[in-house]
Write an enzyme that holds these catalytic residues in place. Structure first.
Site, mmCIF file in Angstrom:
data_model
loop_
_atom_site.group_PDB
_atom_site.id
_atom_site.type_symbol
_atom_site.label_atom_id
_atom_site.label_comp_id
_atom_site.label_asym_id
_atom_site.label_seq_id
_atom_site.Cartn_x
_atom_site.Cartn_y
_atom_site.Cartn_z
ATOM 1 N N SER A 128 12.851 6.916 6.063
ATOM 2 C CA SER A 128 12.689 6.697 7.501
ATOM 3 C C SER A 128 13.223 5.316 7.883
ATOM 4 O O SER A 128 12.907 4.318 7.231
ATOM 5 C CB SER A 128 11.193 6.792 7.832
ATOM 6 O OG SER A 128 10.971 6.487 9.185
ATOM 7 N N LEU A 159 12.751 6.958 16.632
ATOM 8 C CA LEU A 159 13.400 6.891 17.937
ATOM 9 C C LEU A 159 12.463 6.240 18.968
ATOM 10 O O LEU A 159 12.777 5.228 19.557
ATOM 11 C CB LEU A 159 13.788 8.321 18.339
ATOM 12 C CG LEU A 159 14.827 8.527 19.409
ATOM 13 C CD1 LEU A 159 16.088 7.735 19.161
ATOM 14 C CD2 LEU A 159 15.170 10.021 19.511
ATOM 15 N N HIS A 160 11.335 6.869 19.177
ATOM 16 C CA HIS A 160 10.221 6.325 19.981
ATOM 17 C C HIS A 160 10.489 6.126 21.473
ATOM 18 O O HIS A 160 9.568 5.860 22.241
ATOM 19 C CB HIS A 160 9.693 5.012 19.396
ATOM 20 C CG HIS A 160 9.268 5.114 17.971
ATOM 21 N ND1 HIS A 160 8.635 6.220 17.462
ATOM 22 C CD2 HIS A 160 9.380 4.258 16.925
ATOM 23 C CE1 HIS A 160 8.389 6.036 16.178
ATOM 24 N NE2 HIS A 160 8.833 4.868 15.823
ATOM 25 N N GLU A 197 0.812 -1.215 0.000
ATOM 26 C CA GLU A 197 0.000 0.000 0.000
ATOM 27 C C GLU A 197 0.839 1.256 0.000
ATOM 28 O O GLU A 197 2.000 1.260 0.424
ATOM 29 C CB GLU A 197 -0.992 -0.009 1.157
ATOM 30 C CG GLU A 197 -0.377 0.005 2.538
ATOM 31 C CD GLU A 197 -1.467 0.082 3.629
ATOM 32 O OE1 GLU A 197 -1.917 -0.990 4.066
ATOM 33 O OE2 GLU A 197 -1.820 1.193 4.028
ATOM 34 N N CYS A 244 -0.620 2.604 9.549
ATOM 35 C CA CYS A 244 0.137 2.184 8.377
ATOM 36 C C CYS A 244 0.077 0.670 8.261
ATOM 37 O O CYS A 244 0.236 -0.041 9.239
ATOM 38 C CB CYS A 244 1.607 2.579 8.536
ATOM 39 S SG CYS A 244 1.860 4.053 9.495
ATOM 40 N N CYS A 267 3.435 -1.626 15.388
ATOM 41 C CA CYS A 267 3.298 -1.441 13.940
ATOM 42 C C CYS A 267 2.578 -2.616 13.288
ATOM 43 O O CYS A 267 2.914 -3.774 13.518
ATOM 44 C CB CYS A 267 4.692 -1.269 13.333
ATOM 45 S SG CYS A 267 4.653 -1.036 11.554
ATOM 46 N N CYS A 312 7.547 -6.799 6.734
ATOM 47 C CA CYS A 312 8.718 -6.221 7.399
ATOM 48 C C CYS A 312 9.180 -7.211 8.472
ATOM 49 O O CYS A 312 8.365 -7.914 9.059
ATOM 50 C CB CYS A 312 8.325 -4.899 8.049
ATOM 51 S SG CYS A 312 9.695 -4.027 8.846
ATOM 52 N N GLY A 369 7.741 -1.683 5.543
ATOM 53 C CA GLY A 369 9.094 -2.143 5.266
ATOM 54 C C GLY A 369 10.157 -1.260 5.882
ATOM 55 O O GLY A 369 9.898 -0.129 6.294
ATOM 56 N N ASN A 396 -1.037 5.315 16.368
ATOM 57 C CA ASN A 396 -2.254 4.887 15.697
ATOM 58 C C ASN A 396 -2.656 3.549 16.280
ATOM 59 O O ASN A 396 -1.901 2.590 16.150
ATOM 60 C CB ASN A 396 -1.931 4.636 14.215
ATOM 61 C CG ASN A 396 -2.419 5.750 13.340
ATOM 62 O OD1 ASN A 396 -3.567 6.178 13.461
ATOM 63 N ND2 ASN A 396 -1.553 6.207 12.473
ATOM 64 N N CYS A 420 3.590 8.514 0.190
ATOM 65 C CA CYS A 420 4.298 7.653 1.138
ATOM 66 C C CYS A 420 4.322 6.252 0.539
ATOM 67 O O CYS A 420 3.271 5.672 0.272
ATOM 68 C CB CYS A 420 3.544 7.675 2.471
ATOM 69 S SG CYS A 420 4.184 6.481 3.655
ATOM 70 N N CYS A 445 8.615 -3.992 15.202
ATOM 71 C CA CYS A 445 8.205 -2.936 16.146
ATOM 72 C C CYS A 445 6.822 -3.272 16.709
ATOM 73 O O CYS A 445 5.912 -3.632 15.972
ATOM 74 C CB CYS A 445 8.182 -1.567 15.458
ATOM 75 S SG CYS A 445 9.796 -1.080 14.849
HETATM 76 N N1 SAH Z 1 10.796 0.998 8.873
HETATM 77 C C1 SAH Z 1 10.854 2.412 8.813
HETATM 78 C C2 SAH Z 1 9.740 3.059 8.030
HETATM 79 C C3 SAH Z 1 8.346 2.559 8.190
HETATM 80 S S1 SAH Z 1 7.319 3.096 9.474
HETATM 81 C C4 SAH Z 1 10.943 2.997 10.200
HETATM 82 O O1 SAH Z 1 10.883 2.239 11.164
HETATM 83 O O2 SAH Z 1 11.134 4.195 10.327
HETATM 84 C C5 SAH Z 1 7.142 4.843 9.436
HETATM 85 C C6 SAH Z 1 6.979 5.440 10.818
HETATM 86 O O3 SAH Z 1 5.679 5.130 11.367
HETATM 87 C C7 SAH Z 1 7.995 4.913 11.811
HETATM 88 O O4 SAH Z 1 8.427 5.963 12.623
HETATM 89 C C8 SAH Z 1 7.167 3.915 12.607
HETATM 90 O O5 SAH Z 1 7.757 3.631 13.820
HETATM 91 C C9 SAH Z 1 5.828 4.641 12.667
HETATM 92 N N2 SAH Z 1 4.690 3.786 13.016
HETATM 93 C C10 SAH Z 1 4.435 2.524 12.659
HETATM 94 N N3 SAH Z 1 3.282 2.084 13.174
HETATM 95 C C11 SAH Z 1 2.774 3.113 13.874
HETATM 96 C C12 SAH Z 1 1.600 3.280 14.657
HETATM 97 N N4 SAH Z 1 0.722 2.303 14.819
HETATM 98 N N5 SAH Z 1 1.413 4.485 15.231
HETATM 99 C C13 SAH Z 1 2.302 5.489 15.061
HETATM 100 N N6 SAH Z 1 3.417 5.391 14.358
HETATM 101 C C14 SAH Z 1 3.667 4.207 13.770
#
Ligand code: SAH
Length: 353
Positions: free
Chosen positions: A192, A216-217, A93, A334, A120, A113, A160, A291, A106, A117
Site C-alpha cells: 500500500s 486515495l482518500h 508493530e 494503525c 494517521c 513515517c 511506514g 479510525n 500486516c 498524512c
Molecule cells: N504508507 C502506506 C501504508 C501505510 S497506511 C500508505 O499510505 O498507503 C495503510 C492504510 O491505512 C493507508 O491507506 C492509510 O492512509 C490508512 N490509514 C492510516 N491511518 C488511518 C486511520 N486513522 N483511519 C483509517 N485509515 C488510516
C-alpha cells in the site's frame, strides 16, 4: 552494518559469502533454509551446521531476531497486535488477522513515517529509520512461530511508506515469495502506498505479481492535499496515470483505499467524483471508516452515510467493499500501540511492558 545482515541476503549472496570463506555451496542451502523456511531464531538452532562454523558466523554477521514485547489479543475475532523491539531498541508493530481463507499479517516497512498524512498515528513522531528486509521478514516469521499457524497473506500496510524504502521492500518481496523461503505467492502480497508516482512506475517494471493499493482518500487535488501532504509533490492525475501504467504492465487489478472521514470526504458528491476517477482504471475500492486517533480530530461518518457512500459508488458500477474492522476491542488506529509505548517511555514508564 548492511553487509553483516545475513537474513537480508538473497540465496545467491549467501552462497557467494560462504564460498568466499571456503565452504561448500550446499552449506548456503542449509543455512538459507534454517533462516527462511524453518525460521530459526539464531545460529545455535542450526544443528546440522558444525559448531565452529556457527561460531564463526555468529562473530561475523548480525542475525535479525525480533523480540516480542507485547501481544494484544482480540476476544472477538482472534486478531493479534504484536509490538516488537528491534536490535537497536526501536519499536515496530504488526497485526495478525485470521480470516476464513487464511492468516494475514500486516507488517511495518519503516520505524515511523515521514509522509505526514493528517489522520494517521504512524507519522506523528516522524521517520526514525527504514527497516531492513530481514526486519520486515522477521515480523512474519516471529508471528508464524508464535502461533504455529501458517501465514498465507501479507499486507505491507503497517507503519511506514513502503515505496520510501524501495530497495529493501523489493528484497523483502523476493525473499518472501522465493521458492526456498516461506514461498508466499506474490498474488497474496499487497503493498500500500500513499502515491509516490515515479516509484509506482518503477515497481510496475519489476516483473512482480503483487497487488498494489493506492491510498486515495480524496477525489480532488485540493482535498487530497488537505489530508495528505505528499499530494503536493505528486498530484492526483500524475498518481492515477502511474496506477494505470501499473495495471497496463502487470495486469493486476489495483485497490484504491479511501478512508471515510465524517464531514470531510463523505458526501454523495465526493462519491460521484471518486467513481469518475476510479472507473477508467481496473480497480476495486476499499472504504475504511477512519479510525479515530487520539491526537487527531477526525471522526467516522454515521453508518448510514457510509452505506449511502457505498451505494452511490455502486450506481456507477464500481466494485466496492467496506473494510471489516478486525480486533475492534484491541484496536486504536494503525501505529497506536507503538505510539502508546513511546509515550509511556517518554514519561519514564516504558519498562513495565
Ligand atoms: N504508507 C502506506 C501504508 C501505510 S497506511 C500508505 O499510505 O498507503 C495503510 C492504510 O491505512 C493507508 O491507506 C492509510 O492512509 C490508512 N490509514 C492510516 N491511518 C488511518 C486511520 N486513522 N483511519 C483509517 N485509515 C488510516
Amino acid at each position: 552494518m548492511k553487509d553483516r545482515d545475513i537474513k537480508s541476503f538473497t540465496r545467491k549472496e549467501l552462497e557467494d559469502a560462504l564460498l568466499a570463506r571456503g565452504e561448500k555451496a550446499f552449506r548456503a542451502v542449509q543455512i538459507y533454509s534454517w533462516m527462511h523456511e524453518r525460521l530459526a531464531s539464531g545460529f545455535d538452532e542450526m544443528t546440522n551446521i558444525s559448531k565452529s562454523l556457527r561460531e564463526a558466523l555468529e562473530e561475523e554477521y548480525d542475525y535479525t531476531n525480533l523480540e516480542i514485547v507485547e501481544i494484544q489479543r482480540s476476544k472477538l475475532d482472534g486478531t493479534c497486535k504484536y509490538l516488537f523491539r528491534l536490535a537497536d531498541g526501536n519499536m515496530i508493530e504488526s497485526v495478525l488477522m485470521r480470516y476464513h481463507h487464511g492468516n494475514s499479517v500486516c507488517i511495518s516497512s519503516q520505524a515511523g513515517c515521514r509522509m505526514g498524512c493528517r489522520f494517521c498515528a504512524s507519522t506523528i513522531g516522524g521517520l526514525v529509520r527504514n527497516l531492513e528486509a530481514s526486519e520486515m521478514l522477521d515480523q512474519i516469521y516471529r508471528i508464524q512461530r508464535d502461533t504455529g499457524e501458517r501465514v498465507s497473506n501479507v499486507v505491507v500496510m503497517g507503519t511506514g511508506e513502503p515505496l520510501d524504502n524501495y530497495e529493501n521492500l523489493l528484497r523483502f518481496i523476493r525473499i518472501l515469495s522465493g521458492e526456498h523461503g516461506l514461498h508466499i505467492s506474490q498474488r497474496n502480497i499487497t503493498v500500500s502506498t500513499c502515491g509516490i508516482a515515479p516509484r509506482i512506475r518503477q515497481l510496475a517494471d519489476e516483473d512482480l505479481a503483487i497487488t498494489l493499493a493506492l491510498s486515495l482518500h480524496a477525489a480532488t487535488q485540493e482535498k487530497r492535499e488537505e489530508l495528505m501532504p505528499i499530494a503536493r509533490k505528486y498530484g492526483l492525475s500524475e498518481v492515477l496515470e502511474a496506477c494505470a501504467y501499473y495495471f497496463e504492465k502487470t495486469g493486476r487489478r489495483l485497490t484504491f483505499e479511501y478512508s471515510l472521514v465524517g464531514g470531510v470526504n463523505d458526501r454523495p458528491e465526493d462519491a460521484r467524483r471518486l467513481a469518475a476517477l476510479a472507473k477508467p482504471i481496473h480497480s476495486h475500492i476499499n472504504l475504511i471508516p477512519v479510525n479515530p486517533v487520539t491526537e487527531r480530530k477526525y471522526v467516522q461518518p454515521d453508518k448510514k452515510v457510509i452505506g449511502n457512500f457505498k451505494k452511490e459508488l455502486e450506481k456507477y458500477g464500481i466494485n466496492v467493499t467496506i473494510r471489516r474492522e478486525m480486533g475492534r476491542d484491541i484496536d486504536g488506529a494503525c501505529g497506536q500501540l507503538r505510539r502508546r509505548y513511546l509515550e509511556k517511555s517518554e514519561q519514564g514508564g516504558g519498562d513495565e511492558c
